[in-house]
Design an enzyme around this catalytic site. Structure first.
Site, PDB file in Angstrom:
ATOM      1  N   ALA A 296       0.843  -1.198   0.000  1.00 15.83           N
ATOM      2  CA  ALA A 296       0.000   0.000   0.000  1.00 15.83           C
ATOM      3  C   ALA A 296       0.877   1.246   0.000  1.00 15.83           C
ATOM      4  O   ALA A 296       1.812   1.373   0.782  1.00 15.83           O
ATOM      5  CB  ALA A 296      -0.909  -0.005   1.221  1.00 15.83           C
TER       6      ALA A 296
ATOM      7  N   CYS B 233      -2.220  -8.549   4.940  1.00 18.81           N
ATOM      8  CA  CYS B 233      -1.874  -7.222   5.450  1.00 18.81           C
ATOM      9  C   CYS B 233      -2.002  -7.196   6.966  1.00 18.81           C
ATOM     10  O   CYS B 233      -3.056  -7.530   7.516  1.00 18.81           O
ATOM     11  CB  CYS B 233      -2.784  -6.157   4.838  1.00 18.81           C
ATOM     12  SG  CYS B 233      -2.362  -4.488   5.391  1.00 18.81           S
TER      13      CYS B 233
END
Length: 346
Positions: free
Chosen positions: A18, A100
């Protein structure tokens, strides 16, 4: 190495990160030796699809195939809809995020938090595979070894994912609890590889050609996924590919080549983000390129005060011109005192 209908040029992959693996970064990594790259995660929340952030992440203009998009969420139907949304915008492979560790993701029970609910994780995989099947788009899965040391269930989830029709599984050798601390372990990845018929990718602590070879040997994995080590060093893929093929080291890149790659990267970056956002988000990339290099820390502090793309480009060219005057090839970076630039990978 294949993912569905796609034959990949090599087994060295760019991890989805990200704020990092946007289209300009992915394209540069592919040009410098990566065989495959996965996008930043795209939310499954429909109300955010028209946001500027999501529209940029779903922009694949000029991107080379296969275009792989990672999606994140907690509801099977929403994840299926997100897969279809991204396929309509050019995605050729859909990757499900169960890796994540970021709190803002896990607090909403997405990312690696899904590994705590194996039944839900399986339903999400099944829903996404079903949504992608009419388009003949392969689905892949990225996950961790488990939520915590006491609950490592990567093997269970990997088997369920394979049974549901997933084409490839990537395992980061840490639990969510670890984040990016400590050492990645590879025994779990090896167990997943031994149990599955589909390709398995190893991820975690792969920052050099020697580490790449060791991880392949220890896990038997079909491919390697590299994240943080590629930040500011996108040529790491060709270095590893050369070492795996020949057993010898590729020379460090010429300083003038690094300057050219960074300038190319910045032009693409500004084109995607525009002047205001592009200048500010480019700072981290520039900082990664010069981290550990002579005068790099002072240059980074100066860079962070510049307010225009023209100023950034002039400063970058000047810095690398000065570096090239004393070093034909890029010097080995020294350990960086400030590691605050490192972002979390998905």
């Amino acid at each position: 190495m294949r993912i569905g209908p796609f034959e990949l040029p090599n087994p060295l992959f760019v991890a989805p990160m990200a704020g990092v693996t946007d289209r300009p970064f992915r394209q540069l990594c592919k040009r410098l030796g990566a065989g495959y790259a996965v996008s930043e995660m795209v939310t499954s929340r429909r109300e955010l699809w028209n946001s500027l952030k999501t529209s940029r992440r779903a922009n694949h203009e000029g991107e080379s195939a296969p275009i792989a998009v990672q999606i994140a969420g907690t509801e099977p139907i929403m994840m299926a809809e997100a897969a279809a949304y991204n396929i309509d915008r050019g995605a050729q492979i859909i990757d499900i995020n169960m890796g994540c560790p970021a709190k803002k993701v896990c607090n909403k029970w997405a990312g690696s938090a899904l590994m705590q609910d194996e039944a839900l994780a399986t339903r999400i995989v099944e829903a996404v595979v079903t949504a992608c099947a009419p388009h003949r788009v392969p689905v892949t899965l990225k996950m961790r070894t488990g939520w915590c040391q006491q609950h490592k269930n990567a093997l269970t989830i990997a088997r369920a994912a394979e049974a549901a029709g997933v084409a490839m599984v990537t395992v980061h050798g840490r639990t969510r609890e670890q984040g990016y601390k400590g050492q990645a372990e590879y025994d779990t990845i090896a167990a997943v590889k031994a149990a599955l018929r589909i390709p398995v990718v190893a991820n975690g602590d792969i920052a050099s050609p020697e580490q790449a070879r060791e991880v392949l040997q220890r896990t038997g994995a079909d491919a390697l996924m590299i994240g943080r080590a590629a930040q500011g060093r996108p040529w790491i893929f060709r270095e590893i590919a050369h070492y795996l093929a020949t057993g010898t080291y590729l020379e460090a890149p010429l300083v003038r080549d690094v300057r050219g790659w960074l300038v190319e990267h910045l032009h693409d970056h500004y084109a995607l983000y525009g002047e205001f956002t592009g200048v500010r988000t480019a700072r981290k990339h520039i900082g990664w390129y010069v981290r550990g290099l002579p005068g790099g820390e002072d240059f980074r502090r100066t860079m962070n005060t510049l307010e225009s793309s023209e100023q950034q480009l002039l400063a970058v060219n000047d810095y690398f011109d000065q570096l090239a005057a004393s070093h034909a090839r890029l010097p080995e970076p020294q350990a960086a005192a400030d590691d605050a630039l490192t972002l979390e990978a998905a």
